[in-house]
Design a protein around this motif. Structure first.
Motif, PDB file in Angstrom:
ATOM      1  N   SER A  20       0.985  -1.490   0.168  1.00 45.99           N
ATOM      2  CA  SER A  20      -0.068   0.068   0.018  1.00 45.99           C
ATOM      3  C   SER A  20       0.986   1.240   0.107  1.00 45.99           C
ATOM      4  CB  SER A  20      -0.774   0.057   1.235  1.00 45.99           C
ATOM      5  OG  SER A  20      -0.119   0.130   2.436  1.00 45.99           O
ATOM      6  N   VAL A  21       0.288   2.467  -0.349  1.00 47.80           N
ATOM      7  CA  VAL A  21       1.012   3.589  -0.336  1.00 47.80           C
ATOM      8  C   VAL A  21       1.459   3.910   1.282  1.00 47.80           C
ATOM      9  CG1 VAL A  21       0.878   6.159  -0.755  1.00 47.80           C
ATOM     10  CG2 VAL A  21      -0.037   4.491  -2.415  1.00 47.80           C
ATOM     11  N   ARG A  22       0.706   3.556   1.856  1.00 40.15           N
ATOM     12  CA  ARG A  22       0.947   3.794   3.482  1.00 40.15           C
ATOM     13  C   ARG A  22       2.071   2.909   3.937  1.00 40.15           C
ATOM     14  NH1 ARG A  22      -3.644   3.598   7.624  1.00 40.15           N
ATOM     15  NH2 ARG A  22      -4.215   5.463   6.393  1.00 40.15           N
ATOM     16  N   LYS A  26       6.061   4.133   5.074  1.00 37.73           N
ATOM     17  CA  LYS A  26       6.753   3.504   6.145  1.00 37.73           C
ATOM     18  C   LYS A  26       7.955   2.903   6.103  1.00 37.73           C
ATOM     19  CE  LYS A  26       2.478   2.570   8.983  1.00 37.73           C
ATOM     20  NZ  LYS A  26       1.823   1.427   9.580  1.00 37.73           N
ATOM     21  N   THR A  27       8.257   2.088   5.046  1.00 31.97           N
ATOM     22  CA  THR A  27       9.237   1.683   4.401  1.00 31.97           C
ATOM     23  C   THR A  27      10.299   2.487   4.038  1.00 31.97           C
ATOM     24  OG1 THR A  27       8.111  -0.412   3.948  1.00 31.97           O
ATOM     25  CG2 THR A  27      10.444  -0.114   2.976  1.00 31.97           C
ATOM     26  N   THR A  28      10.059   3.461   3.317  1.00 29.42           N
ATOM     27  CA  THR A  28      10.920   4.559   2.685  1.00 29.42           C
ATOM     28  C   THR A  28      11.209   5.704   3.886  1.00 29.42           C
ATOM     29  OG1 THR A  28       9.188   5.799   1.466  1.00 29.42           O
ATOM     30  CG2 THR A  28      10.144   3.809   0.427  1.00 29.42           C
ATOM     31  N   GLY A  29      10.256   5.999   4.588  1.00 30.21           N
ATOM     32  CA  GLY A  29      10.499   7.194   5.293  1.00 30.21           C
ATOM     33  C   GLY A  29       9.895   8.587   4.651  1.00 30.21           C
ATOM     34  N   LEU A  30       9.204   8.212   3.275  1.00 32.35           N
ATOM     35  CA  LEU A  30       8.684   9.278   2.818  1.00 32.35           C
ATOM     36  C   LEU A  30       7.313   9.756   3.315  1.00 32.35           C
ATOM     37  CD1 LEU A  30      10.032   8.188  -0.886  1.00 32.35           C
ATOM     38  CD2 LEU A  30      10.883  10.031   0.621  1.00 32.35           C
ATOM     39  N   SER A  31       6.583  10.636   2.882  1.00 28.62           N
ATOM     40  CA  SER A  31       5.182  10.979   3.234  1.00 28.62           C
ATOM     41  C   SER A  31       4.359  10.269   2.432  1.00 28.62           C
ATOM     42  CB  SER A  31       4.993  12.420   3.363  1.00 28.62           C
ATOM     43  OG  SER A  31       4.839  13.044   1.998  1.00 28.62           O
ATOM     44  N   LYS A  32       3.129   9.981   2.708  1.00 31.56           N
ATOM     45  CA  LYS A  32       2.138   9.299   1.906  1.00 31.56           C
ATOM     46  C   LYS A  32       1.785  10.301   0.783  1.00 31.56           C
ATOM     47  CE  LYS A  32      -2.636   7.047   2.346  1.00 31.56           C
ATOM     48  NZ  LYS A  32      -3.441   8.427   2.282  1.00 31.56           N
ATOM     49  N   SER A  33       1.664  11.402   1.172  1.00 34.72           N
ATOM     50  CA  SER A  33       1.379  12.557   0.157  1.00 34.72           C
ATOM     51  C   SER A  33       2.207  12.591  -0.813  1.00 34.72           C
ATOM     52  CB  SER A  33       1.132  14.054   0.840  1.00 34.72           C
ATOM     53  OG  SER A  33       1.126  14.925  -0.084  1.00 34.72           O
ATOM     54  N   LEU A  35       4.324  10.306  -1.966  1.00 33.17           N
ATOM     55  CA  LEU A  35       4.352   9.052  -3.048  1.00 33.17           C
ATOM     56  C   LEU A  35       3.013   9.397  -3.619  1.00 33.17           C
ATOM     57  CD1 LEU A  35       5.198   6.423  -0.222  1.00 33.17           C
ATOM     58  CD2 LEU A  35       6.660   7.231  -2.426  1.00 33.17           C
ATOM     59  N   GLU A  36       2.078   9.725  -3.185  1.00 29.11           N
ATOM     60  CA  GLU A  36       0.538   9.850  -3.921  1.00 29.11           C
ATOM     61  C   GLU A  36       0.895  10.851  -5.263  1.00 29.11           C
ATOM     62  OE1 GLU A  36      -2.547   8.551  -0.663  1.00 29.11           O
ATOM     63  OE2 GLU A  36      -1.933  10.821  -0.797  1.00 29.11           O
ATOM     64  N   LYS A  37       1.568  11.929  -4.881  1.00 29.98           N
ATOM     65  CA  LYS A  37       1.826  12.906  -5.786  1.00 29.98           C
ATOM     66  C   LYS A  37       2.435  12.531  -7.071  1.00 29.98           C
ATOM     67  CE  LYS A  37       1.066  17.111  -2.965  1.00 29.98           C
ATOM     68  NZ  LYS A  37       1.571  17.980  -2.076  1.00 29.98           N
ATOM     69  N   LEU A  38       3.612  11.622  -6.717  1.00 30.97           N
ATOM     70  CA  LEU A  38       4.244  11.007  -7.658  1.00 30.97           C
ATOM     71  C   LEU A  38       3.699  10.061  -8.328  1.00 30.97           C
ATOM     72  CD1 LEU A  38       7.791  10.400  -5.906  1.00 30.97           C
ATOM     73  CD2 LEU A  38       7.434  11.853  -7.827  1.00 30.97           C
ATOM     74  N   GLU A  39       2.825   9.064  -7.879  1.00 32.85           N
ATOM     75  CA  GLU A  39       2.077   8.190  -8.557  1.00 32.85           C
ATOM     76  C   GLU A  39       0.947   8.878  -9.640  1.00 32.85           C
ATOM     77  OE1 GLU A  39       0.521   5.258  -6.164  1.00 32.85           O
ATOM     78  OE2 GLU A  39       2.060   4.175  -5.694  1.00 32.85           O
ATOM     79  N   GLN A  40       0.266  10.128  -8.966  1.00 35.68           N
ATOM     80  CA  GLN A  40      -0.603  10.681  -9.721  1.00 35.68           C
ATOM     81  C   GLN A  40      -0.022  11.554 -10.871  1.00 35.68           C
ATOM     82  OE1 GLN A  40      -2.832  12.666  -6.759  1.00 35.68           O
ATOM     83  NE2 GLN A  40      -3.287  10.855  -5.811  1.00 35.68           N
TER      84      GLN A  40
END
Length: 77
Positions: A20-22, A26-33, A35-40
């Motif tokens: 999941s994005v969440r 957690k794995t990368t230490g990046l924010s969910k937001s 990652l979502e912006k990159l995917e979108q």
């Protein structure tokens, strides 16, 4: 040669790994937001440190998740 980040490829990769994005956040230490912006595709080029964390999470080689814009132009010709 012009290369761009494959935001759809990131989403497919994450989903193919059943992550999941969440969980990726957690794995990368990046924010969910972030990652979502990159995917979108709202962020078109990840910061080098962000890209490295994503690569390491999926054990990818440098250059993975970047595609040649010229390849798209030839495919649509």
């Amino acid at each position: 040669m012009n290369r761009r980040f494959d935001h759809e490829g990131l989403r497919r990769l994450r989903e193919d790994h059943g992550v999941s994005v969440r969980d990726l956040a957690k794995t990368t230490g990046l924010s969910k937001s972030a990652l979502e912006k990159l995917e979108q595709g709202l962020r078109t080029k990840p910061h080098p440190a962000t890209y490295k964390k994503i690569r390491e999470a999926f054990d990818l080689q440098p250059g993975a998740l970047f595609i040649d814009d010229n390849a798209d132009a030839h495919a649509n010709a």
